[in-house]
Design a protein around this motif. Sequence first.
Motif, PDB file in Angstrom:
ATOM      1  N   GLN A  14       5.899   7.093  -6.391  1.00  0.00           N
ATOM      2  CA  GLN A  14       4.604   6.674  -7.132  1.00  0.00           C
ATOM      3  C   GLN A  14       4.166   5.352  -6.302  1.00  0.00           C
ATOM      4  N   LEU A  15       4.731   4.699  -5.302  1.00  0.00           N
ATOM      5  CA  LEU A  15       4.279   3.778  -4.511  1.00  0.00           C
ATOM      6  C   LEU A  15       3.476   4.635  -3.159  1.00  0.00           C
ATOM      7  N   GLU A  16       4.023   5.887  -2.843  1.00  0.00           N
ATOM      8  CA  GLU A  16       3.450   6.392  -1.911  1.00  0.00           C
ATOM      9  C   GLU A  16       2.307   7.250  -2.305  1.00  0.00           C
ATOM     10  N   SER A  17       2.122   7.655  -3.581  1.00  0.00           N
ATOM     11  CA  SER A  17       0.993   8.343  -3.942  1.00  0.00           C
ATOM     12  C   SER A  17       0.114   7.933  -4.857  1.00  0.00           C
ATOM     13  N   GLU A  18       0.258   6.894  -5.461  1.00  0.00           N
ATOM     14  CA  GLU A  18      -0.582   6.006  -6.575  1.00  0.00           C
ATOM     15  C   GLU A  18      -0.894   4.800  -6.308  1.00  0.00           C
ATOM     16  N   LEU A  19      -0.694   4.222  -5.343  1.00  0.00           N
ATOM     17  CA  LEU A  19      -0.973   2.922  -5.043  1.00  0.00           C
ATOM     18  C   LEU A  19      -2.318   2.697  -4.747  1.00  0.00           C
ATOM     19  N   PRO A  20      -2.960   1.729  -5.361  1.00  0.00           N
ATOM     20  CA  PRO A  20      -4.446   1.340  -4.819  1.00  0.00           C
ATOM     21  C   PRO A  20      -4.590   1.236  -3.423  1.00  0.00           C
ATOM     22  N   GLU A  21      -5.680   1.634  -3.005  1.00  0.00           N
ATOM     23  CA  GLU A  21      -5.850   1.379  -1.472  1.00  0.00           C
ATOM     24  C   GLU A  21      -6.136   0.011  -1.107  1.00  0.00           C
ATOM     25  N   TRP A  22      -6.524  -0.883  -1.772  1.00  0.00           N
ATOM     26  CA  TRP A  22      -6.805  -2.266  -1.592  1.00  0.00           C
ATOM     27  C   TRP A  22      -5.304  -3.002  -1.422  1.00  0.00           C
ATOM     28  N   ILE A  23      -4.210  -2.444  -1.754  1.00  0.00           N
ATOM     29  CA  ILE A  23      -2.960  -2.975  -1.704  1.00  0.00           C
ATOM     30  C   ILE A  23      -2.273  -2.505  -0.205  1.00  0.00           C
ATOM     31  N   MET A  24      -2.148  -3.449   0.511  1.00  0.00           N
ATOM     32  CA  MET A  24      -1.753  -3.044   1.762  1.00  0.00           C
ATOM     33  C   MET A  24      -0.301  -3.539   2.128  1.00  0.00           C
ATOM     34  N   TYR A  25       0.276  -4.567   1.946  1.00  0.00           N
ATOM     35  CA  TYR A  25       1.533  -4.953   1.911  1.00  0.00           C
ATOM     36  C   TYR A  25       2.590  -4.693   0.871  1.00  0.00           C
ATOM     37  N   HIS A  26       2.228  -4.343  -0.140  1.00  0.00           N
ATOM     38  CA  HIS A  26       3.333  -3.897  -1.206  1.00  0.00           C
ATOM     39  C   HIS A  26       3.271  -2.723  -1.524  1.00  0.00           C
ATOM     40  N   ASN A  27       3.965  -1.855  -0.494  1.00  0.00           N
ATOM     41  CA  ASN A  27       4.126  -0.525  -0.279  1.00  0.00           C
ATOM     42  C   ASN A  27       5.239   0.041  -0.285  1.00  0.00           C
ATOM     43  N   ALA A  28       5.593   1.127  -0.289  1.00  0.00           N
ATOM     44  CA  ALA A  28       7.000   1.905  -0.245  1.00  0.00           C
ATOM     45  C   ALA A  28       7.694   1.184   0.754  1.00  0.00           C
ATOM     46  N   GLY A  29       7.364   1.085   2.046  1.00  0.00           N
ATOM     47  CA  GLY A  29       8.076   0.189   3.183  1.00  0.00           C
ATOM     48  C   GLY A  29       8.578  -1.048   2.669  1.00  0.00           C
ATOM     49  N   ILE A  57      17.937  -1.765  -8.953  1.00  0.00           N
ATOM     50  CA  ILE A  57      16.864  -1.454  -9.875  1.00  0.00           C
ATOM     51  C   ILE A  57      15.629  -2.728  -9.876  1.00  0.00           C
ATOM     52  N   ALA A  58      16.237  -3.935 -10.100  1.00  0.00           N
ATOM     53  CA  ALA A  58      15.030  -4.952  -9.988  1.00  0.00           C
ATOM     54  C   ALA A  58      14.390  -5.265  -8.635  1.00  0.00           C
ATOM     55  N   ALA A  59      15.031  -4.928  -7.833  1.00  0.00           N
ATOM     56  CA  ALA A  59      14.071  -5.026  -6.522  1.00  0.00           C
ATOM     57  C   ALA A  59      13.145  -3.668  -6.406  1.00  0.00           C
ATOM     58  N   LEU A  60      13.557  -2.656  -6.775  1.00  0.00           N
ATOM     59  CA  LEU A  60      12.735  -1.335  -6.742  1.00  0.00           C
ATOM     60  C   LEU A  60      11.574  -1.772  -7.728  1.00  0.00           C
ATOM     61  N   GLU A  61      11.895  -2.347  -8.825  1.00  0.00           N
ATOM     62  CA  GLU A  61      10.483  -2.546  -9.806  1.00  0.00           C
ATOM     63  C   GLU A  61       9.815  -3.775  -9.747  1.00  0.00           C
ATOM     64  N   HIS A  62      10.096  -4.657  -8.646  1.00  0.00           N
ATOM     65  CA  HIS A  62       9.500  -5.855  -8.433  1.00  0.00           C
ATOM     66  C   HIS A  62       8.261  -5.766  -8.445  1.00  0.00           C
ATOM     67  N   ASP A  63       7.399  -4.834  -7.569  1.00  0.00           N
ATOM     68  CA  ASP A  63       6.017  -4.997  -7.605  1.00  0.00           C
ATOM     69  C   ASP A  63       5.108  -3.737  -8.428  1.00  0.00           C
ATOM     70  N   ASN A  64       5.993  -3.167  -9.315  1.00  0.00           N
ATOM     71  CA  ASN A  64       5.260  -2.242 -10.338  1.00  0.00           C
ATOM     72  C   ASN A  64       4.074  -2.633 -10.917  1.00  0.00           C
ATOM     73  N   GLY A  65       3.882  -3.937 -11.288  1.00  0.00           N
ATOM     74  CA  GLY A  65       2.879  -4.645 -12.012  1.00  0.00           C
ATOM     75  C   GLY A  65       1.421  -4.305 -10.966  1.00  0.00           C
ATOM     76  N   PHE A  66       1.467  -3.715 -10.000  1.00  0.00           N
ATOM     77  CA  PHE A  66       0.101  -3.501  -9.231  1.00  0.00           C
ATOM     78  C   PHE A  66      -0.358  -2.169  -9.602  1.00  0.00           C
ATOM     79  N   PHE A  67       0.478  -1.358 -10.407  1.00  0.00           N
ATOM     80  CA  PHE A  67      -0.048  -0.048 -10.991  1.00  0.00           C
ATOM     81  C   PHE A  67      -0.696  -0.144 -12.299  1.00  0.00           C
ATOM     82  N   LEU A  68      -0.915  -1.562 -12.911  1.00  0.00           N
ATOM     83  CA  LEU A  68      -1.427  -1.687 -14.044  1.00  0.00           C
ATOM     84  C   LEU A  68      -3.069  -2.255 -13.978  1.00  0.00           C
TER      85      LEU A  68
END
Length: 83
Positions: A14-29, A57-68
């Motif tokens: 999801q991070l690799e394919s659906e992240l809004p373009e304006w988000i540069m830092y909070h990515n899959a890496g 799991i908490a670490a993986l999910e910590h930025d998923n609010g960017f998808f809302l």
Amino acid sequence: MQTFDFIYKKVISQLESELPEWIMYHNAGHTRYVMEQAESIAEKEDLNGRDLLLVKIAALEHDNGFFLKREDPVPLQTFQLPP
């Protein structure tokens, strides 16, 4: 570990394919880095089993609010953790 692998693949994909373009830092890496650091700290604190799984799991999910979007309700997703 099957549960974690499923969540990991879903979140990273999801991070690799659906992240809004304006988000540069909070990515899959970034998410992988946070998870690795959280896992390292958890192991130094002698966490294992279910506790270590929850930290990862908490670490993986910590930025998923960017998808809302602002107009979207907060989605409720539950994952069944092994006993």
